[in-house]
Structures are given as structure tokens and as C-alpha cells.
Design an enzyme around this catalytic site. Structure first.
Site, short mmCIF file in Angstrom:
data_model
loop_
_atom_site.label_atom_id
_atom_site.label_comp_id
_atom_site.label_asym_id
_atom_site.label_seq_id
_atom_site.Cartn_x
_atom_site.Cartn_y
_atom_site.Cartn_z
N CYS A 1 37.08 -52.95 -7.75
CA CYS A 1 38.14 -52.93 -8.38
C CYS A 1 38.68 -51.43 -8.48
CB CYS A 1 38.24 -53.82 -9.50
SG CYS A 1 37.17 -53.24 -10.75
N HIS B 1 36.69 -53.60 -14.96
CA HIS B 1 37.98 -54.01 -14.14
C HIS B 1 39.19 -52.99 -14.30
CE1 HIS B 1 40.45 -56.23 -11.60
NE2 HIS B 1 41.54 -56.38 -12.64
N ASN C 1 47.60 -55.70 -9.57
CA ASN C 1 46.15 -56.19 -9.91
C ASN C 1 45.74 -56.87 -8.67
OD1 ASN C 1 44.04 -57.27 -11.13
ND2 ASN C 1 44.94 -57.53 -12.90
#
Length: 351
Positions: A14, A119, A134
Site C-alpha cells: 500500500c 495501510h 485509496n
């Protein structure tokens, strides 16, 4: 919004997705970020070694895993910060006292990096509109100016750390395009997990449907329309059988009036495939004449009602019957059959 660069989640990369979505291109790979992490580890080791390589703190430090990366693909905020320094970009904590004293409206910034546990994701302004990039989403999510502050506040309540990206971001196609036009989003993108769950559910429903189709020998599920159609076809076949039987009966009567009893039996066998006794033939013949008589009576009554001459029949007069029209010798047989109960109801005769 096809011009917007959006990397979707792969493994635990991520941090890589966050940086590339911020910069709008494939600027960093896991190898490059790992190199930055190893460099940071080495700098930390050298600082710890200043206190003595034989010290307990140094030996403990060497036994601990890296705090800047792990085997899953996670990278620390230090790795992200150093990666952005290559582009002249700096990270400032959004809720720090220093930044809050500036009282800057979030819509006047250019981008934010958000982190919760392991994250990372980017919220960036492209053109004149804000987008949630995202990597866990199936695509970019449009955020209105009025909702941006509320969105960031909600993230903070959920435990996210938010960083403001300061500096000039590299030029990108999406930013140039969205400077000229504004876009609307008809459907909010789903989380990748939700999309996979929905696809799995669709596959389960498809499998269940295939089982039902196989259970019905490929004929499929019979809904109400199909059931109505089958009932209509059954009634149609029954009416055809009735018409065939009446045709056989008329042919038998015609032959019987010619005095060919032997031919009647043979012809009926060849025509309908049913062997009738003489008694059954007589009953059917009487039923046929009764039906013809009733039809002719109805026709006579209709003619009398439509007669414009004003003449009326005498109460004792009887209209001509169909049996009289076909021959007076058939009238007594019909009347005798009626009196003796030899005629069956029409529904039972056709069964």
C-alpha cells in the site's frame, strides 16, 4: 476518469500504491523502496554504534527486525518521507499544533497522505476536484469540497494519522484535463473485498441456477407464464381430440343411413383407431342428432326474434327440428333415448 492513475492493492504494497497514486505514475517499485528502507536501517545502526558496539542496546538493536520494512511489503513513514524528498516534497502532520496554527482550509491544499496501522493511501486534488485514491477501492472516489473537511475529520476519529504534502507535485495528464472540465460520479466505487464478495455471490447464484436447470432436464424453471402455456396447449389438444371424435361420429352416422353396418365398424377402426360396439355407436348417433336438433331450434328462435313482419307463431306450434330435417325415422330413436336415459352428458362422452 480514465486519465486518473490509480494503482489497486497488491499484497501489502500500500505504501508503493500511495506514492504512485500521489505522483500519478509508476514512480516507485518495491525494490526502490526496499533500498531506501535498507539505507535508513544502516543509518540507524551507525547511530546506535556510536554508543559502543559492545553495548547491550546495540546488541538488542541488531537482534530486532527492521522497523522500516518487512517481508509483506510494508514500509514505514520514514521510507515514504525519504522517497518524497527526491521530488522536493515534505510531509507535515495535519493535526500538529504547528500546522493547526496556520488555520489553512483543507480545500486550499493539494494532497494528503493517510495512515492507519499498516495501510497508506492518498487523497489528492486533480484539477479543481478532490479524489480519494485509496488502493483498496475499485477506482478513484470523487470527494466534494464541502465533504473534504468532514471526510478528514472522520478519518481522524477512526484513528488515522493524516499528513499534508507540501511542495510542487509533478505534472500529470489528469490534472491538466480536470483543470478544463469537471466530472461527476454516478456510482461510488466499492472496496475490492466487496466486489470480490459480490462476484463470488453471483457465481454461487449461477451454480444454483445451473443445478435447477439440470434437475428439470434442461427445461428450466417453470414460471407462471410457462405453466399457463402448458395448460393452454393441453386444452387445445383436448379440443382437437373432441373435433376428431365428432368428425368420426358424423361419418359413422352417414354410413349408417346408407345401411352399411359392416363398413361402419371397419371405417371407424381405420379413422379413429377405436373399436365401437353397436350399442355405443347407437348412443353416439342419438347424441349427435340431439345436438343438431338443439342448434336448429336456436337458429329458429333467432329468426323469429329478428322477424320484422310482426307475425308471431301460435303457442301450440312447434318449430321444425333438426331430426325432422334429416328424416322422420330418426325422431323416435332420439326421443326414446332421451326417455330411457341412454344419452350421456357431453363431457363424459368425450373422456
Amino acid at each position: 476518469m480514465e486519465s486518473i492513475f490509480h494503482e489497486k492493492q497488491e499484497g501489502s504494497l500500500c505504501a508503493q500504491h500511495c506514492l504512485n497514486n500521489l505522483l500519478q505514475g509508476e514512480y516507485f517499485s518495491p525494490v526502490e523502496l526496499s533500498s531506501i528502507a535498507h539505507q535508513l536501517d544502516e543509518e540507524e545502526r551507525m547511530r546506535m554504534a556510536e554508543g559502543g558496539v559492545t553495548s547491550e542496546d546495540y546488541r538488542t538493536f541488531l537482534q530486532q527486525p527492521s522497523g522500516n520494512m518487512d517481508d509483506s511489503g510494508f514500509f514505514s513513514i520514514q521510507v515514504i518521507s525519504n522517497a518524497l524528498k527526491v521530488w522536493g516534497l515534505e510531509l507535515i502532520l495535519f493535526n500538529s499544533p504547528e500546522y493547526q496554527r496556520l488555520r489553512i482550509d483543507p480545500i486550499n491544499e493539494r494532497s494528503f497522505i493517510c495512515n492507519y496501522k499498516e495501510h497508506w493511501f492518498t487523497v489528492r486534488k486533480l484539477g479543481k476536484q478532490w479524489f480519494n485514491l485509496n488502493s483498496l477501492l475499485t477506482g478513484p472516489e470523487l470527494i466534494s469540497d464541502t465533504y473534504l473537511a468532514l471526510f478528514l475529520a472522520q478519518l481522524q476519529q477512526e484513528g488515522y494519522s493524516i499528513f499534508v504534502v507540501k511542495g510542487d507535485l509533478p505534472d500529470c495528464e489528469a490534472d491538466q484535463l480536470l483543470q478544463m472540465i469537471r466530472v461527476q460520479q454516478m456510482h461510488r466505487p466499492k472496496l475490492i473485498g466487496e466486489e470480490l464478495a459480490q462476484l463470488k455471490e453471483q457465481r454461487v447464484h449461477k451454480t444454483d441456477l445451473e443445478r435447477v436447470l439440470e434437475a428439470n432436464d434442461g427445461s428450466g424453471m417453470l414460471d407462471e407464464d410457462e405453466e399457463d402455456l402448458q395448460r393452454a396447449l393441453a386444452l387445445s389438444r383436448q379440443e382437437i381430440d373432441m373435433e376428431d371424435e365428432e368428425a368420426d361420429l358424423r361419418r359413422a352416422i352417414q354410413l349408417s343411413m346408407q345401411g352399411s353396418s359392416r363398413n361402419i365398424s371397419q371405417d371407424m377402426t381405420q379413422t379413429s383407431g377405436t373399436n365401437l360396439t353397436s350399442e355405443e355407436l347407437r348412443k353416439r348417433r342419438e347424441a349427435y342428432f340431439e345436438k343438431q336438433q338443439q342448434k336448429q331450434q336456436q337458429q329458429q328462435q333467432q329468426q323469429q326474434q329478428g322477424d320484422l313482419s310482426g307475425q308471431s307463431s301460435h303457442p301450440c306450434e312447434r318449430p321444425a327440428t333438426s331430426s325432422g330435417a334429416l328424416g322422420s325415422d330418426l325422431v323416435p330413436a332420439t326421443q326414446e333415448a332421451e326417455a330411457g336415459g341412454l344419452l350421456e352428458p357431453r363431457s363424459s362422452r368425450l373422456q
